[in-house]
Design a protein around this motif. Structure first.
Motif, short mmCIF file in Angstrom:
data_model
loop_
_atom_site.label_atom_id
_atom_site.label_comp_id
_atom_site.label_asym_id
_atom_site.label_seq_id
_atom_site.Cartn_x
_atom_site.Cartn_y
_atom_site.Cartn_z
N ARG A 15 0.81 -1.23 0.00
CA ARG A 15 0.00 0.00 0.00
C ARG A 15 0.84 1.29 0.00
N ARG A 16 1.84 1.35 0.91
CA ARG A 16 2.67 2.57 0.98
C ARG A 16 3.42 2.81 -0.33
N GLY A 17 3.93 1.74 -0.91
CA GLY A 17 4.68 1.86 -2.17
C GLY A 17 3.80 2.30 -3.31
N ALA A 18 2.60 1.71 -3.39
CA ALA A 18 1.67 2.04 -4.49
C ALA A 18 1.18 3.49 -4.36
N GLU A 19 0.92 3.92 -3.13
CA GLU A 19 0.48 5.31 -2.92
C GLU A 19 1.59 6.29 -3.30
N PHE A 20 2.82 5.92 -2.96
CA PHE A 20 3.97 6.78 -3.29
C PHE A 20 4.15 6.90 -4.80
N ALA A 136 22.51 5.33 2.78
CA ALA A 136 21.06 5.42 2.62
C ALA A 136 20.48 6.47 3.56
N LYS A 137 20.92 6.42 4.83
CA LYS A 137 20.41 7.39 5.82
C LYS A 137 20.80 8.81 5.45
N LYS A 138 22.03 8.97 4.94
CA LYS A 138 22.51 10.29 4.52
C LYS A 138 21.65 10.82 3.36
N LEU A 139 21.34 9.94 2.40
CA LEU A 139 20.53 10.36 1.24
C LEU A 139 19.10 10.72 1.67
N PHE A 140 18.56 9.95 2.63
CA PHE A 140 17.23 10.30 3.14
C PHE A 140 17.26 11.66 3.83
N GLU A 176 10.76 0.79 8.68
CA GLU A 176 9.69 1.37 9.49
C GLU A 176 9.47 2.85 9.16
N ASP A 177 10.58 3.55 8.97
CA ASP A 177 10.50 5.00 8.77
C ASP A 177 10.62 5.45 7.32
N HIS A 178 11.04 4.55 6.45
CA HIS A 178 11.33 4.94 5.07
C HIS A 178 10.71 3.98 4.05
N LEU A 179 10.63 4.44 2.81
CA LEU A 179 10.11 3.61 1.72
C LEU A 179 11.28 2.91 1.05
N GLY A 199 9.28 -6.09 5.06
CA GLY A 199 9.14 -4.65 5.24
C GLY A 199 9.30 -3.81 3.99
N ALA A 200 9.66 -4.43 2.86
CA ALA A 200 9.74 -3.67 1.61
C ALA A 200 8.35 -3.15 1.24
N VAL A 201 8.31 -1.98 0.58
CA VAL A 201 7.00 -1.44 0.17
C VAL A 201 6.70 -1.78 -1.29
#
Length: 339
Positions: A15-20, A136-140, A176-179, A199-201
């Motif tokens: 759902r989160r991935g499709a909405e994004f 990854a965290k830096k890019l987010f 949990e916090d990211h897509l 946990g992948a979207v």
């Protein structure tokens, strides 16, 4: 939405991935140079997935025409993949802005300073790749909206770590916090179900779509896929430590040997100081672009580069993109129903 009734469990996890993405299913198509063009991109988006134009070495004018042509074929969302080392990246971003492209994928290295901001400035979402959790965290933190983790089973340019290991490292830390989308070696829906449960979207597939009915790849290129097994998709060898070449996975043929010879030739130029490092690396990239075109467009499957992931053994025939997507969703749903 059809998918909510047909694939309720998969749809909920996506759902989160499709909405994004603004799509029915959170299935991205990997950007394959010469293959991910208007016809395949539109077919994937029309089939409920998310098509992505591979800009590759295109000039801004060529990208301009490609986006316009894709819009003629679909009114659904699609993205554009830009290579971070492209000398005209900021002009290419302007082209995306002109067309109101909703999602830009930055691939091939750390995004150049100001590029993420330039994309966000016109309201588009930014999708990035990262080989480590720290990056990854830096890019987010720098404004990226979503991440693709891509394992070494993928086709084309690859990193050294397998998809299953990357998923176990990245998803617990970030999901949990990211897509986070997972890519590399995915050929069936059961694998999609597994990564979604971790946990992948959503997921990204390239190799499964390369031989879609709508793909403009040469019939001989497609036949090479149909004949190949997983072990035929091999990673290129780096010849000289001074010439750090991102390995490329492709079907073994004369072209893979020629690439090794090309590296030796460029390394010799470095030895004699007749070429700068940046130019040497650009020569290697140009070589790939030409070799890939020979295989995809001209059908030279002996000397061209037949970039393919290890899931190539699961590609047995041409199918419309929409049927590939529906098949993957049905397999995922069946797997989740058995849980």
């Amino acid at each position: 939405m059809r998918s909510m009734t047909l694939y309720p469990k998969t749809h909920e996890l996506m759902r989160r991935g499709a909405e994004f993405l603004g799509t029915e299913h959170a299935i991205l198509c990997g950007a394959m140079s010469w293959v991910s063009e208007r016809n395949l991109v539109a077919a994937i988006s029309n089939g409920g997935g998310f098509g992505v134009i591979a800009c590759g070495a295109m000039t801004p004018d060529l990208l301009d025409a490609e986006i316009a042509a894709t819009k003629e074929l679909t009114d659904k969302p699609f993205g554009v993949n830009l290579i971070t080392m492209h000398p005209d990246i900021f002009d290419l971003i302007e082209v995306c802005k002109k067309h109101g492209v909703t999602h830009v994928v930055l691939a091939g290295g750390i995004p150049p300073k100001g590029s993420v901001e330039a994309i966000k400035a016109f309201g588009a979402k930014v999708i990035v790749f990262a080989p480590t959790i720290a990056l990854a965290k830096k890019l987010f933190r720098s404004g990226a909206d979503a991440l693709v983790i891509e394992g070494s089973e993928a086709g084309g340019h690859i990193g050294p770590v397998s998809t299953s290991v990357l998923a176990q490292e990245f998803l617990p830390a970030l999901a949990e916090d990211h897509l986070v989308f997972v890519a590399g070696g995915i050929g069936r829906g059961e694998a999609i179900a597994g990564y979604l449960e971790m946990g992948a979207v959503g997921v990204q597939l390239g190799t499964r779509f390369a031989c879609a009915t709508e793909s403009i790849a040469h019939p001989d290129f497609k036949k090479a896929f149909f004949r190949a097994n997983a072990r035929d998709a091999v990673s290129s060898v780096q010849v000289d430590a001074r010439l750090p070449v991102i390995p490329v996975r492709a079907l073994k043929n004369k072209g893979t040997d020629e690439f090794t010879a090309k590296q030796r030739e460029v390394a010799a130029l470095l030895d004699s100081n007749s070429v700068e490092m940046m130019e040497a690396q650009l020569q290697i990239e140009r070589y790939w672009a030409g070799a890939l075109r020979r295989a995809v467009i001209d059908g030279d499957v002996e000397n061209g580069s037949i970039m393919a992931g290890q899931s190539v053994g699961m590609v047995k025939q041409e199918e419309p993109a929409a049927e590939i997507i529906a098949g993957l969703m049905a397999e995922s749903e069946a797997a989740l129903a058995r849980r």
